[in-house]
Design a protein around this motif. Structure first.
Motif, PDB file in Angstrom:
ATOM      1  N   LEU A 199       0.834  -1.191   0.000  1.00 38.95           N
ATOM      2  CA  LEU A 199       0.000   0.000   0.000  1.00 38.95           C
ATOM      3  C   LEU A 199       0.876   1.250   0.000  1.00 38.95           C
ATOM      4  O   LEU A 199       1.890   1.307   0.698  1.00 38.95           O
ATOM      5  CB  LEU A 199      -0.919   0.015   1.228  1.00 38.95           C
ATOM      6  N   ARG A 200       0.468   2.263  -0.756  1.00 28.60           N
ATOM      7  CA  ARG A 200       1.204   3.524  -0.796  1.00 28.60           C
ATOM      8  C   ARG A 200       1.175   4.168   0.587  1.00 28.60           C
ATOM      9  O   ARG A 200       0.117   4.339   1.192  1.00 28.60           O
ATOM     10  CB  ARG A 200       0.566   4.462  -1.816  1.00 28.60           C
ATOM     11  N   ALA A 201       2.341   4.498   1.100  1.00 28.41           N
ATOM     12  CA  ALA A 201       2.447   5.081   2.438  1.00 28.41           C
ATOM     13  C   ALA A 201       3.781   5.808   2.548  1.00 28.41           C
ATOM     14  O   ALA A 201       4.611   5.763   1.622  1.00 28.41           O
ATOM     15  CB  ALA A 201       2.352   3.992   3.512  1.00 28.41           C
ATOM     16  N   ASP A 202       4.004   6.477   3.670  1.00 29.20           N
ATOM     17  CA  ASP A 202       5.290   7.136   3.899  1.00 29.20           C
ATOM     18  C   ASP A 202       6.404   6.101   3.817  1.00 29.20           C
ATOM     19  O   ASP A 202       6.419   5.110   4.560  1.00 29.20           O
ATOM     20  CB  ASP A 202       5.313   7.803   5.273  1.00 29.20           C
ATOM     21  N   GLY A 203       7.326   6.312   2.918  1.00 27.40           N
ATOM     22  CA  GLY A 203       8.438   5.387   2.751  1.00 27.40           C
ATOM     23  C   GLY A 203       8.137   4.222   1.829  1.00 27.40           C
ATOM     24  O   GLY A 203       9.032   3.445   1.509  1.00 27.40           O
ATOM     25  N   VAL A 204       6.889   4.058   1.384  1.00 28.97           N
ATOM     26  CA  VAL A 204       6.512   2.981   0.456  1.00 28.97           C
ATOM     27  C   VAL A 204       5.994   3.637  -0.823  1.00 28.97           C
ATOM     28  O   VAL A 204       4.876   4.154  -0.863  1.00 28.97           O
ATOM     29  CB  VAL A 204       5.426   2.058   1.053  1.00 28.97           C
ATOM     30  N   PHE A 205       6.817   3.626  -1.858  1.00 26.94           N
ATOM     31  CA  PHE A 205       6.448   4.276  -3.119  1.00 26.94           C
ATOM     32  C   PHE A 205       5.968   3.271  -4.155  1.00 26.94           C
ATOM     33  O   PHE A 205       5.268   3.637  -5.097  1.00 26.94           O
ATOM     34  CB  PHE A 205       7.632   5.076  -3.659  1.00 26.94           C
ATOM     35  N   ASP A 206       6.372   2.007  -3.989  1.00 27.88           N
ATOM     36  CA  ASP A 206       5.921   0.953  -4.894  1.00 27.88           C
ATOM     37  C   ASP A 206       4.684   0.304  -4.282  1.00 27.88           C
ATOM     38  O   ASP A 206       4.713  -0.825  -3.796  1.00 27.88           O
ATOM     39  CB  ASP A 206       7.031  -0.080  -5.108  1.00 27.88           C
ATOM     40  N   GLY A 207       3.587   1.042  -4.270  1.00 29.19           N
ATOM     41  CA  GLY A 207       2.367   0.552  -3.649  1.00 29.19           C
ATOM     42  C   GLY A 207       1.140   1.140  -4.303  1.00 29.19           C
ATOM     43  O   GLY A 207       1.206   2.091  -5.094  1.00 29.19           O
ATOM     44  N   ALA A 208      -0.022   0.569  -3.966  1.00 29.79           N
ATOM     45  CA  ALA A 208      -1.290   0.972  -4.561  1.00 29.79           C
ATOM     46  C   ALA A 208      -2.109   1.814  -3.591  1.00 29.79           C
ATOM     47  O   ALA A 208      -1.942   1.721  -2.370  1.00 29.79           O
ATOM     48  CB  ALA A 208      -2.085  -0.269  -4.975  1.00 29.79           C
ATOM     49  N   ILE A 209      -3.011   2.608  -4.150  1.00 23.44           N
ATOM     50  CA  ILE A 209      -4.022   3.309  -3.373  1.00 23.44           C
ATOM     51  C   ILE A 209      -5.263   2.424  -3.356  1.00 23.44           C
ATOM     52  O   ILE A 209      -5.846   2.161  -4.415  1.00 23.44           O
ATOM     53  CB  ILE A 209      -4.374   4.676  -3.990  1.00 23.44           C
ATOM     54  N   PRO A 210      -5.692   1.908  -2.207  1.00 23.72           N
ATOM     55  CA  PRO A 210      -6.883   1.045  -2.180  1.00 23.72           C
ATOM     56  C   PRO A 210      -8.113   1.802  -2.673  1.00 23.72           C
ATOM     57  O   PRO A 210      -8.348   2.952  -2.283  1.00 23.72           O
ATOM     58  CB  PRO A 210      -7.022   0.673  -0.705  1.00 23.72           C
ATOM     59  N   GLY A 211      -8.882   1.168  -3.539  1.00 25.60           N
ATOM     60  CA  GLY A 211     -10.067   1.792  -4.104  1.00 25.60           C
ATOM     61  C   GLY A 211     -11.257   0.860  -4.091  1.00 25.60           C
ATOM     62  O   GLY A 211     -11.260  -0.182  -3.423  1.00 25.60           O
ATOM     63  N   GLU A 212     -12.264   1.217  -4.856  1.00 24.26           N
ATOM     64  CA  GLU A 212     -13.477   0.413  -4.956  1.00 24.26           C
ATOM     65  C   GLU A 212     -14.279   0.898  -6.152  1.00 24.26           C
ATOM     66  O   GLU A 212     -14.014   1.968  -6.710  1.00 24.26           O
ATOM     67  CB  GLU A 212     -14.323   0.525  -3.688  1.00 24.26           C
ATOM     68  N   GLY A 213     -15.266   0.110  -6.534  1.00 21.95           N
ATOM     69  CA  GLY A 213     -16.139   0.534  -7.619  1.00 21.95           C
ATOM     70  C   GLY A 213     -16.874  -0.638  -8.230  1.00 21.95           C
ATOM     71  O   GLY A 213     -16.613  -1.809  -7.923  1.00 21.95           O
ATOM     72  N   ALA A 214     -17.825  -0.305  -9.093  1.00 21.85           N
ATOM     73  CA  ALA A 214     -18.603  -1.308  -9.810  1.00 21.85           C
ATOM     74  C   ALA A 214     -18.899  -0.781 -11.202  1.00 21.85           C
ATOM     75  O   ALA A 214     -19.096   0.420 -11.397  1.00 21.85           O
ATOM     76  CB  ALA A 214     -19.903  -1.611  -9.076  1.00 21.85           C
ATOM     77  N   ALA A 215     -18.919  -1.684 -12.174  1.00 24.12           N
ATOM     78  CA  ALA A 215     -19.265  -1.313 -13.544  1.00 24.12           C
ATOM     79  C   ALA A 215     -19.952  -2.491 -14.215  1.00 24.12           C
ATOM     80  O   ALA A 215     -19.612  -3.652 -13.953  1.00 24.12           O
ATOM     81  CB  ALA A 215     -18.026  -0.899 -14.337  1.00 24.12           C
ATOM     82  N   PHE A 216     -20.916  -2.173 -15.074  1.00 21.00           N
ATOM     83  CA  PHE A 216     -21.661  -3.193 -15.801  1.00 21.00           C
ATOM     84  C   PHE A 216     -21.787  -2.804 -17.265  1.00 21.00           C
ATOM     85  O   PHE A 216     -21.929  -1.613 -17.600  1.00 21.00           O
ATOM     86  CB  PHE A 216     -23.057  -3.394 -15.193  1.00 21.00           C
ATOM     87  N   LEU A 217     -21.721  -3.803 -18.132  1.00 24.04           N
ATOM     88  CA  LEU A 217     -21.807  -3.623 -19.579  1.00 24.04           C
ATOM     89  C   LEU A 217     -22.922  -4.512 -20.106  1.00 24.04           C
ATOM     90  O   LEU A 217     -23.016  -5.683 -19.727  1.00 24.04           O
ATOM     91  CB  LEU A 217     -20.494  -4.025 -20.261  1.00 24.04           C
ATOM     92  N   LEU A 218     -23.770  -3.981 -20.983  1.00 22.45           N
ATOM     93  CA  LEU A 218     -24.776  -4.794 -21.663  1.00 22.45           C
ATOM     94  C   LEU A 218     -24.240  -5.136 -23.042  1.00 22.45           C
ATOM     95  O   LEU A 218     -23.937  -4.237 -23.842  1.00 22.45           O
ATOM     96  CB  LEU A 218     -26.100  -4.043 -21.769  1.00 22.45           C
ATOM     97  N   LEU A 219     -24.109  -6.420 -23.318  1.00 17.16           N
ATOM     98  CA  LEU A 219     -23.576  -6.916 -24.582  1.00 17.16           C
ATOM     99  C   LEU A 219     -24.678  -7.580 -25.399  1.00 17.16           C
ATOM    100  O   LEU A 219     -25.535  -8.281 -24.852  1.00 17.16           O
ATOM    101  CB  LEU A 219     -22.454  -7.928 -24.348  1.00 17.16           C
TER     102      LEU A 219
END
Length: 357
Positions: free
Chosen positions: A189-209
């Protein structure tokens, strides 16, 4: 490889930067991010920076779902994220039940069960108020690349005429204390002293095919043509114990999608970067092995810069954003979308304008 192709005719989305597909697309196009320090502390007692949808903006669980025993807080939040996104995707369409192929979180950390399963689809149908054809629906607990597994299954089902239309989606939230604690201990996780990390997120997406040229059933046309999907596995994934990491999985997914949909070179890329160098290296391997498939000045978008690492929701969001960008002429076809999971799954899809094949 994937048989035939399909038209993407509808998109619904909920993300940290927008409560609809249109708003999310505009925010990502403008480079707007919503990263905020919250009340959760990392192991150094510093607030974690996350990309979250404001809780008051999410609809509450309906009483019928809220009364279900055993739902975890993560499952409840995913239902609250997915409900309005699915409603947006199907808004104005006849109430005919449609199959849903849904990408969800991986069974991670090791030894834990997958956070969602088939019962989640029943809860989502109630929460969204949309009947689903549950007999033809399925969950793909494969993380960021899960949507490509779902898309491959959707193309196969459309080609076999098992259904005329199908909904494909993804939902996830990293707002889970055990998961965040594990990732924090691994310094992911991205933090002080950790640059090779991710920002935790969330979301949803839907596609009609739908099948090419069929429309959405309510007079609407296609946003983009999905020419093909490629899926593969990375045996040397991040948590593999004995197999070295070579980047062969994403390379194999590229090879499969280009075999399924040969044609003009790629002019735009939506990349499944999440903030960690691991996946950038993987892209480098795959790109160099398929360099002739790309124009020299192709564009590159990585939506995690705006929405954080949305897990299984990220892949579906990227495909939806790419389809909308192609439809609006903001990104040139052909457009390649790819994603890599923490475990083995890898996937890629090629999009073009509906009249192009």
């Amino acid at each position: 490889m994937s048989p035939g192709g399909a038209d993407i005719v509808r998109v619904g989305m909920v993300s940290p930067v927008g409560l609809s597909a249109e708003v999310t697309a505009a925010a990502v196009q403008a480079g707007i991010a919503r990263f905020q320090a919250g009340s959760i502390l990392d192991r150094r007692f510093n607030p974690l920076v996350m990309a979250l949808v404001a809780t008051p903006d999410l609809p509450p669980l309906i009483p019928e779902v809220d009364a279900v025993l055993g739902l975890t807080s993560r499952q409840m939040r995913m239902l609250r994220l997915a409900g309005p996104a699915l409603q947006e995707c199907l808004d104005g369409l006849p109430p005919t039940p449609l199959p849903l192929l849904l990408a969800g979180p991986e069974p991670f950390p090791a030894g834990r069960p997958a956070p969602i399963g088939p019962v989640f689809l029943e809860h989502l149908a109630r929460q969204s108020g949309r009947a689903l054809a549950l007999a033809h629906s399925r969950v793909f607990p494969a993380g960021r690349a899960g949507v490509f597994l779902a898309l491959a299954a959707a193309l196969e089902g459309l080609a076999a005429r098992r259904y005329p239309r199908v909904v494909v989606g993804g939902v996830d939230t990293l707002l889970d204390l055990y998961l965040l604690g594990t990732l924090d201990l691994e310094e992911r996780l991205r933090a002080d002293g950790v640059f090779d990390g991710a920002i935790p997120g969330e979301g949803a997406a839907f596609l009609l095919l739908t099948r090419p040229g069929a429309g959405d059933g309510a007079g609407g046309g296609a946003l983009a043509r999905m020419e093909g999907v490629g899926v593969a596995e990375e045996l040397g994934h991040r948590y593999a114990k004995d197999t070295p990491y070579k980047g062969d999985g994403l390379d194999a997914a590229f090879r499969a999608v280009f075999a399924a949909a040969p044609g003009d070179p790629v002019r735009a890329v939506y990349a499944g970067f999440n903030g960690e160098n691991f996946f950038a290296k993987e892209w480098g391997v795959a790109f160099l092995r398929h360099r002739k498939r790309f124009v020299e000045d192709h564009t590159m978008d990585h939506p995690a810069d705006c929405v954080g690492d949305a897990g299984a929701g990220l892949g579906a969001m990227m495909v939806g954003l790419a389809a909308m960008a192609v439809a609006e002429g903001q990104r040139a076809p052909r457009c390649l979308v790819w994603g890599s999971s923490d475990l083995a799954a890898r996937g890629a899809a090629l999009l073009s304008k509906p009249q192009e094949r």
